[in-house]
Design a protein around this motif. Structure first.
Motif, short mmCIF file in Angstrom:
data_model
loop_
_atom_site.label_atom_id
_atom_site.label_comp_id
_atom_site.label_asym_id
_atom_site.label_seq_id
_atom_site.Cartn_x
_atom_site.Cartn_y
_atom_site.Cartn_z
N VAL A 298 120.28 94.42 21.80
CA VAL A 298 121.64 93.75 21.62
C VAL A 298 121.87 93.35 20.35
N ALA A 299 123.06 93.13 20.19
CA ALA A 299 123.77 92.83 18.55
C ALA A 299 124.54 91.40 18.83
N GLY A 300 124.26 90.62 17.81
CA GLY A 300 125.09 89.39 17.75
C GLY A 300 125.74 89.15 16.43
N SER A 301 126.85 88.81 16.28
CA SER A 301 127.62 88.37 15.33
C SER A 301 126.93 86.90 14.32
N ARG A 302 126.98 87.28 13.05
CA ARG A 302 126.27 86.18 12.10
C ARG A 302 126.99 85.08 12.53
N GLU A 303 128.27 84.81 12.61
CA GLU A 303 128.91 83.64 13.02
C GLU A 303 128.27 82.82 14.24
N ILE A 304 127.74 83.37 15.23
CA ILE A 304 127.08 82.85 16.32
C ILE A 304 125.68 82.33 15.82
N PHE A 305 124.95 82.85 14.92
CA PHE A 305 123.76 82.80 14.51
C PHE A 305 123.83 81.55 13.41
N ASP A 306 124.85 81.76 12.45
CA ASP A 306 125.04 80.52 11.57
C ASP A 306 125.47 79.35 12.32
N GLN A 307 126.13 79.32 13.13
CA GLN A 307 126.55 77.99 13.86
C GLN A 307 125.32 77.46 14.66
N ILE A 308 124.49 78.05 15.28
CA ILE A 308 123.17 77.53 15.70
C ILE A 308 122.44 76.91 14.58
N LEU A 309 122.19 77.56 13.39
CA LEU A 309 121.41 77.28 12.47
C LEU A 309 121.63 76.03 11.67
N GLU B 268 121.19 89.43 32.94
CA GLU B 268 122.63 89.25 33.23
C GLU B 268 122.71 89.14 34.79
N PRO B 269 123.72 88.59 35.47
CA PRO B 269 124.06 88.75 36.97
C PRO B 269 124.31 89.91 37.48
N ASP B 270 124.45 90.78 36.44
CA ASP B 270 124.79 92.52 36.82
C ASP B 270 123.45 93.13 36.61
N GLY B 271 122.35 92.64 36.10
CA GLY B 271 121.14 93.31 35.77
C GLY B 271 120.75 93.76 34.48
N THR B 272 121.75 93.48 33.38
CA THR B 272 121.77 93.97 32.19
C THR B 272 120.63 93.15 31.35
N LYS B 273 119.66 93.59 30.70
CA LYS B 273 118.94 92.90 30.08
C LYS B 273 119.70 92.23 28.72
N THR B 274 119.56 91.12 28.26
CA THR B 274 120.31 90.44 27.19
C THR B 274 118.95 89.35 26.65
N LEU B 275 119.37 88.54 25.51
CA LEU B 275 118.85 87.50 24.86
C LEU B 275 119.31 86.09 25.28
N VAL B 276 118.75 85.08 25.45
CA VAL B 276 119.47 83.86 25.24
C VAL B 276 118.92 83.27 23.94
N VAL B 277 119.73 82.75 23.14
CA VAL B 277 119.37 82.03 21.70
C VAL B 277 119.76 80.68 21.66
N VAL B 278 118.70 79.94 21.20
CA VAL B 278 118.87 78.37 21.06
C VAL B 278 117.90 78.01 19.76
N GLY B 279 118.63 77.01 19.30
CA GLY B 279 118.05 76.50 18.01
C GLY B 279 116.76 75.95 18.27
N ILE B 280 115.70 75.64 17.39
CA ILE B 280 114.56 74.83 17.61
C ILE B 280 114.46 74.04 16.45
N ASP B 281 113.97 72.71 16.68
CA ASP B 281 113.67 71.63 16.04
C ASP B 281 112.35 71.75 15.04
N SER B 282 112.37 70.78 14.07
CA SER B 282 110.85 70.73 13.36
C SER B 282 109.62 70.90 14.04
N ALA B 283 109.62 70.40 15.45
CA ALA B 283 108.40 70.41 16.33
C ALA B 283 108.31 71.56 17.24
N GLU B 284 109.43 72.48 16.90
CA GLU B 284 109.51 73.92 17.72
C GLU B 284 109.83 73.62 18.93
#
Length: 104
Positions: free
Chosen positions: A35-46, A61-77
């Motif tokens: 999967v590919a994501g735009s820098r803008e998305i990652f920059d906003q999370i970071l 995904e609901p249609d069965g497609t594999k994907t990633l869900v990305v979330v920020g992590i804090d200093s305690a991981e």
């Protein structure tokens, strides 16, 4: 996460190619290989206050497609679940790079 705790490391193209080929050998033709994501998305999370890195969850995904869900992590991981969470990345096949060592 302390400043000395690095998660991730750089690897060679040969190692990466071997790993991605091993994955492709386990799936059916046409299944998601990346999967590919735009820098803008990652920059906003970071850019969120207290964000020290990213966690990527494998997801379907609901249609069965594999994907990633990305979330920020804090200093305690810990996942920053009250912050920005991203999905809807561009799956390959459909949005693929030209053939190269990582995808062919």
């Amino acid at each position: 996460m302390s400043t000395t705790d690095q998660m991730g490391e750089f690897i060679t193209l040969d190692d990466a190619a071997q790993m991605t080929a091993s994955y492709r050998a386990t799936i059916q033709p046409g299944e998601t290989i990346a999967v590919a994501g735009s820098r803008e998305i990652f920059d906003q999370i970071l850019a969120q206050s207290g964000c020290e890195g990213l966690r990527m969850y494998f997801a379907i995904e609901p249609d069965g497609t594999k994907t990633l869900v990305v979330v920020g992590i804090d200093s305690a991981e810990n996942d920053m679940t009250t912050g920005l969470i991203a999905e809807k990345f561009g799956p390959c096949p459909k949005r693929c790079a030209e053939p190269n060592e990582l995808n062919s």
